[in-house]
Design an enzyme around this catalytic site. Structure first.
Site, PDB file in Angstrom:
ATOM      1  N   GLU A 145      -2.326   4.939  -6.491  1.00 36.95           N
ATOM      2  CA  GLU A 145      -2.918   6.269  -6.601  1.00 36.95           C
ATOM      3  C   GLU A 145      -4.417   6.263  -6.317  1.00 36.95           C
ATOM      4  O   GLU A 145      -5.001   7.295  -5.983  1.00 36.95           O
ATOM      5  CB  GLU A 145      -2.650   6.850  -7.992  1.00 36.95           C
ATOM      6  CG  GLU A 145      -1.176   7.139  -8.246  1.00 36.95           C
ATOM      7  CD  GLU A 145      -0.924   7.671  -9.639  1.00 36.95           C
ATOM      8  OE1 GLU A 145      -1.889   7.720 -10.427  1.00 36.95           O
ATOM      9  OE2 GLU A 145       0.233   8.030  -9.937  1.00 36.95           O
TER      10      GLU A 145
ATOM     11  N   GLU B 130      -1.166  -4.663   3.547  1.00 35.33           N
ATOM     12  CA  GLU B 130      -2.315  -5.567   3.534  1.00 35.33           C
ATOM     13  C   GLU B 130      -2.474  -6.236   2.167  1.00 35.33           C
ATOM     14  O   GLU B 130      -1.980  -5.736   1.160  1.00 35.33           O
ATOM     15  CB  GLU B 130      -3.573  -4.804   3.934  1.00 35.33           C
ATOM     16  CG  GLU B 130      -3.459  -4.167   5.317  1.00 35.33           C
ATOM     17  CD  GLU B 130      -4.729  -3.457   5.778  1.00 35.33           C
ATOM     18  OE1 GLU B 130      -5.825  -3.829   5.327  1.00 35.33           O
ATOM     19  OE2 GLU B 130      -4.611  -2.521   6.590  1.00 35.33           O
ATOM     20  N   TYR B 131      -3.146  -7.365   2.167  1.00 34.80           N
ATOM     21  CA  TYR B 131      -3.414  -8.141   0.945  1.00 34.80           C
ATOM     22  C   TYR B 131      -2.119  -8.582   0.263  1.00 34.80           C
ATOM     23  O   TYR B 131      -2.045  -8.685  -0.965  1.00 34.80           O
ATOM     24  CB  TYR B 131      -4.292  -7.344  -0.030  1.00 34.80           C
ATOM     25  CG  TYR B 131      -5.623  -6.965   0.556  1.00 34.80           C
ATOM     26  CD1 TYR B 131      -6.676  -7.879   0.577  1.00 34.80           C
ATOM     27  CD2 TYR B 131      -5.827  -5.712   1.118  1.00 34.80           C
ATOM     28  CE1 TYR B 131      -7.903  -7.550   1.127  1.00 34.80           C
ATOM     29  CE2 TYR B 131      -7.042  -5.359   1.679  1.00 34.80           C
ATOM     30  CZ  TYR B 131      -8.077  -6.287   1.685  1.00 34.80           C
ATOM     31  OH  TYR B 131      -9.287  -5.956   2.244  1.00 34.80           O
TER      32      TYR B 131
ATOM     33  N   GLU C  68     -13.883  -4.519  11.654  1.00 35.44           N
ATOM     34  CA  GLU C  68     -14.408  -4.651  10.286  1.00 35.44           C
ATOM     35  C   GLU C  68     -15.064  -6.000   9.997  1.00 35.44           C
ATOM     36  O   GLU C  68     -15.059  -6.473   8.871  1.00 35.44           O
ATOM     37  CB  GLU C  68     -13.342  -4.331   9.243  1.00 35.44           C
ATOM     38  CG  GLU C  68     -12.998  -2.843   9.136  1.00 35.44           C
ATOM     39  CD  GLU C  68     -14.113  -2.002   8.510  1.00 35.44           C
ATOM     40  OE1 GLU C  68     -14.245  -1.973   7.280  1.00 35.44           O
ATOM     41  OE2 GLU C  68     -14.867  -1.366   9.290  1.00 35.44           O
TER      42      GLU C  68
END
Length: 338
Positions: free
Chosen positions: A70, A113-114, A179
């Protein structure tokens, strides 16, 4: 002129003018983002205007699927729960397929991701099963991968992405080659060409180059100096604003040869010195040259919320964006680039 795949990401709140101006330049539009629950249910996205906005241009809308919480962060534990539970995985895949067919999408773009290192095989296996389910009906399966330079590269961003496994499982692999310069980091190019090439040198050894999309950033950053680690926060700006800002302050735009990127410094009205790195026609051309050099399938932009005319001028002078025929939701079709 060579035809390539051109993908880009948009949020649903994109300006209608930007959507209309951008759509003719694309092959696929990745709509950011659908989500998942810990039970393996699909969280929908209000994307009907994006879908209808690109279809007339032969562009395939793609469901982007992430495991975001969230707060907008990637939740690797939630992903772990879903990929490790056969019942949850099956539920999610059923809902993915039903939504793609119901909305008339071109396929799906996975952006997890991660991920935990221990989940790299399970993640690839889920993508492989998705391809097995969707490909026969003409739907495409894409996956976004962190910019790695070797297989066992440490760091949470990299360890859950196995290039070889992902390349075998998906139809297309987007390598997120951007990035290096980022919000909390020191001033530098967002996608320095020397670093991008290091990633591609590894990627093409592990993945069929004809499956690879090279990531291109559609933005720049403005850092207020001095840069203080842990405290400084760069301002994200459009490339158009970066050029306008240089003109506004009378800054002289420099060119970094290694990064193949423009940059400049200026002093604001309060006497603070700034450093700006961004993209222009020359830096975009330098990146697009790599598509031909490495024999890649094409490119993917993060993200297309800003309209950047110089980018599209450069692209159309070098390549032709592929167009697709969308699959029939109720029959066999083909989403392969024409």
């Amino acid at each position: 002129m060579r035809t390539i795949i051109v993908n880009g990401y948009m949020y649903p709140d994109v300006s209608p003018d930007v959507l209309t101006a951008t759509a003719p330049n694309l092959t696929y539009l990745s709509m950011f983002t659908y989500g998942i629950t810990a039970e393996g249910n699909l969280i929908q996205l209000d994307d009907s205007h994006l879908i209808q906005g690109v279809k007339p241009y032969g562009v395939g809308p793609l469901m982007v699927l992430t495991a975001m919480n969230e707060e907008g962060g990637f939740d690797n534990l939630m992903a772990h729960e879903v990929f490790r539970d056969a019942e949850k995985s099956e539920r999610l895949l059923d809902q993915i397929e039903a939504t793609i067919r119901e909305k008339g999408l071109a396929g799906i773009d996975f952006d997890f991701e991660y991920l935990l290192a221990e989940d790299k095989e399970a993640y690839a296996a889920f993508i492989r099963e998705t391809s097995r389910r969707l490909n026969p009906s003409g739907y495409i399966v894409m996956v976004a991968a962190a910019p790695k330079t070797y297989a066992d590269q440490p760091g949470q961003l990299y360890e859950g992405h196995d290039y070889r496994l992902l390349g075998e499982a998906a139809n297309l692999v987007l390598i997120m080659t951007y990035e290096w310069g980022y919000t909390y980091g020191p001033p530098m190019a967002v996608a320095p060409l020397n670093q991008v090439k290091r990633v591609l040198n590894y990627a093409v050894r592990e993945i069929d180059p004809e499956k690879i999309l090279m990531g291109i950033p559609n933005y720049g950053y403005d850092w207020t100096l001095p840069y203080v680690p842990g405290e400084s926060r760069a301002e994200k700006i459009s490339n158009t604003e970066a050029a306008a800002r240089a003109e506004r302050y009378g800054a002289v735009i420099q060119w970094d040869e290694a990064a193949q990127s423009p940059w400049y410094t200026y002093t604001d009205a309060e006497g603070r010195v700034h450093e700006v790195w961004f993209e222009n026609n020359a830096s975009i051309r330098a990146k697009l040259n790599l598509v031909e050099e490495y024999g890649l399938a094409g490119v993917s932009y993060w993200n297309l919320m800003y309209y950047f005319p110089e980018n599209w001028e450069a692209l159309h002078s070098m390549y032709e964006p592929a167009k697709i025929t969308l699959p029939n939701a109720s029959a066999e079709g083909s989403a392969a680039a024409q």
